[in-house]
Design an enzyme around this catalytic site. Sequence first.
Site, mmCIF file in Angstrom:
data_model
loop_
_atom_site.group_PDB
_atom_site.id
_atom_site.type_symbol
_atom_site.label_atom_id
_atom_site.label_comp_id
_atom_site.label_asym_id
_atom_site.label_seq_id
_atom_site.Cartn_x
_atom_site.Cartn_y
_atom_site.Cartn_z
ATOM 1 N N GLY A 84 -7.714 1.636 -5.532
ATOM 2 C CA GLY A 84 -8.596 0.591 -4.998
ATOM 3 C C GLY A 84 -8.630 -0.658 -5.857
ATOM 4 O O GLY A 84 -9.353 -1.607 -5.553
ATOM 5 N N GLY A 95 -6.293 -2.808 -6.183
ATOM 6 C CA GLY A 95 -5.656 -3.936 -5.495
ATOM 7 C C GLY A 95 -4.156 -3.988 -5.694
ATOM 8 O O GLY A 95 -3.522 -5.010 -5.437
ATOM 9 N N LYS A 96 -3.545 -2.865 -6.108
ATOM 10 C CA LYS A 96 -2.095 -2.866 -6.375
ATOM 11 C C LYS A 96 -1.299 -3.043 -5.081
ATOM 12 O O LYS A 96 -0.397 -3.886 -5.016
ATOM 13 C CB LYS A 96 -1.689 -1.550 -7.067
ATOM 14 C CG LYS A 96 -2.465 -1.260 -8.336
ATOM 15 C CD LYS A 96 -2.069 0.040 -8.976
ATOM 16 C CE LYS A 96 -2.372 1.255 -8.112
ATOM 17 N NZ LYS A 96 -3.814 1.542 -7.948
ATOM 18 N N THR A 97 -1.652 -2.256 -4.075
ATOM 19 C CA THR A 97 -0.948 -2.389 -2.790
ATOM 20 C C THR A 97 -1.165 -3.784 -2.215
ATOM 21 O O THR A 97 -0.240 -4.411 -1.683
ATOM 22 C CB THR A 97 -1.451 -1.318 -1.803
ATOM 23 O OG1 THR A 97 -1.141 -0.036 -2.333
ATOM 24 C CG2 THR A 97 -0.786 -1.462 -0.439
ATOM 25 N N GLU A 154 3.908 3.573 -5.054
ATOM 26 C CA GLU A 154 3.694 5.030 -5.111
ATOM 27 C C GLU A 154 4.821 5.748 -4.371
ATOM 28 O O GLU A 154 4.571 6.705 -3.645
ATOM 29 C CB GLU A 154 2.359 5.416 -4.459
ATOM 30 C CG GLU A 154 1.198 4.519 -4.793
ATOM 31 C CD GLU A 154 0.378 4.992 -5.980
ATOM 32 O OE1 GLU A 154 0.847 5.929 -6.672
ATOM 33 O OE2 GLU A 154 -0.682 4.414 -6.240
#
Length: 569
Positions: free
Chosen positions: A361, A363-365, A488
């Site tokens: 959560g 904010g990587k994606t 991921e």
Amino acid sequence: MKLLKITPRLLWGILLSMIASLLNLYLPLLVRHFINLKQFAWSGLSKKVLLLGGLILIGNLLVSSLSDYLISSEGDRQVRQLRLRLQKQVLRLPQKYFDQQISGNLTSRIINDVNVLRSFLTETIPAVVTGCLTILGTMLITFSLDWKLTLLMLLVFPIDGLVTVPLGKISEVIADQTQSSLAALTGVTSESIKQIKTVKLNKTEEDVFAKNAREINKLYRLSLKGDRIAAMIGPLQSMLSFCLIMAVVLYGTLRVKSGSLSTGTLGAFMMYFFQIIGPINNVALFYSDRKQMLGATRKISEIINETAEETAGKEQLAVAPGSSLLRLDQVSFAYQDLPVLEKVYLEARSGEKIALVGATGAGKTTLANVITRLYPVAAGRISLNGQASTDFSLEQWRGFFSVVLQENTIISGSIRDNLTLGLNRKVTDQELWDALALVRLEEYAKKLPKGLDSLLGESGKQLSGGQRQRMQIARACLRDFKFLLLDEATSNLDADTEKIIMTALDRLKRTKNCGQITIAHRLATIANSDRIYFIKNKTVVASGSHEELLEKVPDYRRYVHEQQLKEKR
Ligand SMILES: Nc1ncnc2c1ncn2[C@@H]1O[C@H](COP(=O)(O)OP(=O)(O)O)[C@@H](O)[C@H]1O
Ligand SMILES: [Mg+2]
């Protein structure tokens, strides 16, 4: 009515059907002539009347067939064009739009609402035009034959109006609700089928069934409403028309008996009477049909008027071959009102492996999505070799990246379809096998009876989670790119397989001189990165090698510690 077009072909169709209506108007006059003949013999006048009648019938048949074909084929053509236009538009809508849609609802809009427009174009418009002509022509002829009987016949208008106008108003509402309800039903049905595993494992069949049943019942109640109205109105209408016909017959017969009306004229009146009932209904329903059409137009226009991503329109910018530098400066981004990234900086170079690290959560994606321009940034600048990302067309920019997403992106089709997805060059089977070997799927694919052409099922149902991830990595490697972005991408693999694949990717990175941006949790996956960006509180709080960060950043130390505990478990 911008979505539909009145074309020459349609006009020809309508013109022909007007000719057919005129021919129909002439028939009762012939019948009148025939009945009024003093004597019948297969010669002279009788023969002429019969022959003319026959000719008119055959002419009518030909003209009507041609007209029907012209009009329906024009409808089909416009439906096709509109569907193509909608498909093209939907594919170009921004990601933000889809975040707020239920895919089934959208599907239904694209498929079902278009049909409403078709029936307006091919049924309502021609019926109303020819209907007006028939009504007008009938009035003119019958008035000239006998104005008193015509006045009696004119009662059909208020009587019919009494019935059709309220009917139209109600059916208008029902039709609009039916389209919405159909869209909702498509939505829940397709979602429950797509998520069938989740449904089964959470034992929520009954809840999902109840939810779907609610929509089915809503649709059922709407149909019942329509059935009830039709059941009341239809027979009532017939009965009233019957009474009126009786009145015309009785009055007409009295007039015939008194000698002020010919039998032939009475016969012709009966025919005219039956001929105009249909057109009167059609004209009376025009208003509500038009409303339905406007409703469908509005919903389709909503899709068409959405601002699309600008995919084209820019020239290809020259990009120097060799090394590239991707850079994010002060980049901020928010989903609607939820700020996720604030003033993020980042650099990635060819030949380098960088990693984005942070809690779930963090904010990587989102950062990956912003880099590939799935979402536009709110502020800041993304650039390649100093050139702003927005100077490039979306197509060229996205071509710089080969992405393996966190979610499943396997499509229904064969291994080959999946590996070559979006590839705009020819690949040999050997290349495909090499890509499979790189992710250690070669053995698996060789065992399948159809090899590269084996089907994988919808969303790759026939693969394990790890196989799916490896298939997506193989697909990414086959593309030409400057940066490989892995979100991921190896999380479902065992540590050993992951290590082998990461080593292979390192080799690929060196031979292709491309950059690699990795989002991962497992420490072994990221520890050997050239630079790690540690993301916390919506921004990059620190960057450096694993060792540097461990030494200088307490938050990172804590993160690594927690991660080690998890991995030991
Ligand atoms: N499409 C979206 N619409 C609204 N909020 C979103 C969307 N995708 C992610 N978010 C929110 O943005 C935040 C960051 O999510 P994400 O980038 O997926 O995190 P990470 O990949 O680091 O786990 C989360 O709070 C998440 O709820
Ligand atoms: Mg993520």
